[in-house]
Scaffold this motif. Structure first.
Motif, short mmCIF file in Angstrom:
data_model
loop_
_atom_site.label_atom_id
_atom_site.label_comp_id
_atom_site.label_asym_id
_atom_site.label_seq_id
_atom_site.Cartn_x
_atom_site.Cartn_y
_atom_site.Cartn_z
N GLU A 1 -51.42 9.88 1.08
CA GLU A 1 -50.59 9.07 2.13
C GLU A 1 -50.81 8.55 2.34
O GLU A 1 -50.50 7.30 2.74
CB GLU A 1 -50.51 10.27 3.01
N ARG B 1 -51.64 5.35 0.21
CA ARG B 1 -49.63 5.01 0.09
C ARG B 1 -49.60 3.67 0.86
O ARG B 1 -49.29 2.95 1.06
CB ARG B 1 -48.74 5.92 -0.20
N THR C 1 -47.78 6.48 7.73
CA THR C 1 -45.88 6.85 7.36
C THR C 1 -45.36 6.26 7.97
O THR C 1 -45.00 7.65 9.11
CB THR C 1 -46.52 8.33 7.57
N TRP D 1 -40.77 0.96 -2.51
CA TRP D 1 -40.66 1.94 -3.06
C TRP D 1 -41.81 2.20 -4.95
O TRP D 1 -43.08 3.58 -4.73
CB TRP D 1 -39.39 3.36 -3.82
N ASN E 1 -45.73 3.88 -4.60
CA ASN E 1 -45.35 4.17 -5.22
C ASN E 1 -46.40 4.53 -7.01
O ASN E 1 -46.30 5.36 -7.81
CB ASN E 1 -44.26 5.36 -5.60
N GLN E 2 -46.54 3.65 -7.16
CA GLN E 2 -47.76 3.32 -8.27
C GLN E 2 -48.18 4.28 -9.04
O GLN E 2 -48.15 4.49 -10.24
CB GLN E 2 -47.86 2.25 -8.68
N GLU F 1 -48.74 7.00 -7.94
CA GLU F 1 -48.49 8.85 -8.11
C GLU F 1 -47.33 8.96 -9.67
O GLU F 1 -46.83 9.79 -9.84
CB GLU F 1 -47.77 8.89 -7.37
N ARG F 2 -47.62 8.04 -10.00
CA ARG F 2 -46.58 8.71 -11.73
C ARG F 2 -47.30 9.16 -12.54
O ARG F 2 -46.41 10.02 -13.36
CB ARG F 2 -46.58 6.96 -12.18
N ARG G 1 -44.71 16.43 -7.58
CA ARG G 1 -44.03 15.36 -6.92
C ARG G 1 -43.10 15.49 -5.79
O ARG G 1 -42.16 15.84 -6.40
CB ARG G 1 -44.08 13.84 -7.30
N ARG G 2 -43.63 14.86 -4.81
CA ARG G 2 -42.27 15.21 -3.28
C ARG G 2 -41.57 14.06 -4.04
O ARG G 2 -41.43 12.90 -4.21
CB ARG G 2 -43.62 14.21 -1.90
N ALA H 1 -37.63 11.30 -3.21
CA ALA H 1 -38.00 10.53 -1.51
C ALA H 1 -37.49 11.13 -0.30
O ALA H 1 -38.12 10.66 0.65
CB ALA H 1 -36.57 9.82 -2.25
N TRP I 1 -40.77 12.69 0.99
CA TRP I 1 -41.50 11.53 1.32
C TRP I 1 -40.73 10.61 3.14
O TRP I 1 -41.96 10.86 4.06
CB TRP I 1 -41.65 10.69 0.28
#
Length: 100
Positions: free
Chosen positions: A10, A13, A54, A75, A79-80, A82-83, A91-92, A94, A97
Motif C-alpha cells: 500500500e 502504491r 490511500t 489505476w 497497480n503496475q 501488483e500484476r 489480489r484485492r 478495485a 482497494w
C-alpha cells in the motif's frame, strides 16, 4: 475509526500515485492544481509525497480530472507492480482497494 498501518504494498502504491500526479502536473503549480481540483494544497502535497498513500476516491478523481488523467490510467499506473501475484495469495479488487 482506527486505521490499520499500511502494508508495504500500500505504501509503494501511494508512492507510485504521488509520482504519477507529479509527472502529470508538470510545470503547473501545486496551488493552481489543488484549487482547480477543490482540494487543499496541503492534501495534494501529502498525496504527491506519498504521506497519504490511500487518499479518498473523490479526491483522486478530482485531481485526475484537473490533470487530464483518466481513472483507468491512474489505476493501471499505481497497480503496475501488483500484476505478479504469488501462488496462494489474492489480489484485492478495485472495490476493496477503494474501500480501504
Amino acid at each position: 475509526m482506527v486505521r490499520l498501518p499500511l502494508t508495504p504494498a500500500e505504501a509503494e502504491r501511494g508512492q507510485r500515485l504521488g509520482a504519477l500526479l507529479r509527472r502529470a502536473r508538470g510545470e503547473r503549480s501545486m496551488l493552481e492544481t489543488a484549487l482547480d481540483a477543490r482540494v487543499s494544497p496541503e492534501t495534494l502535497r501529502k498525496i504527491e509525497s506519498g504521506r497519504v498513500a490511500t487518499p479518498a476516491f473523490p479526491t483522486v478523481a478530482a485531481i485526475a480530472e484537473v490533470l487530464g488523467l483518466s481513472l483507468d490510467e491512474v489505476w493501471a499506473e499505481i497497480n503496475q507492480q501488483e500484476r505478479v501475484v504469488e501462488p496462494g495469495s489474492r489480489r484485492r479488487s478495485a472495490r476493496e482497494w477503494l474501500a480501504s
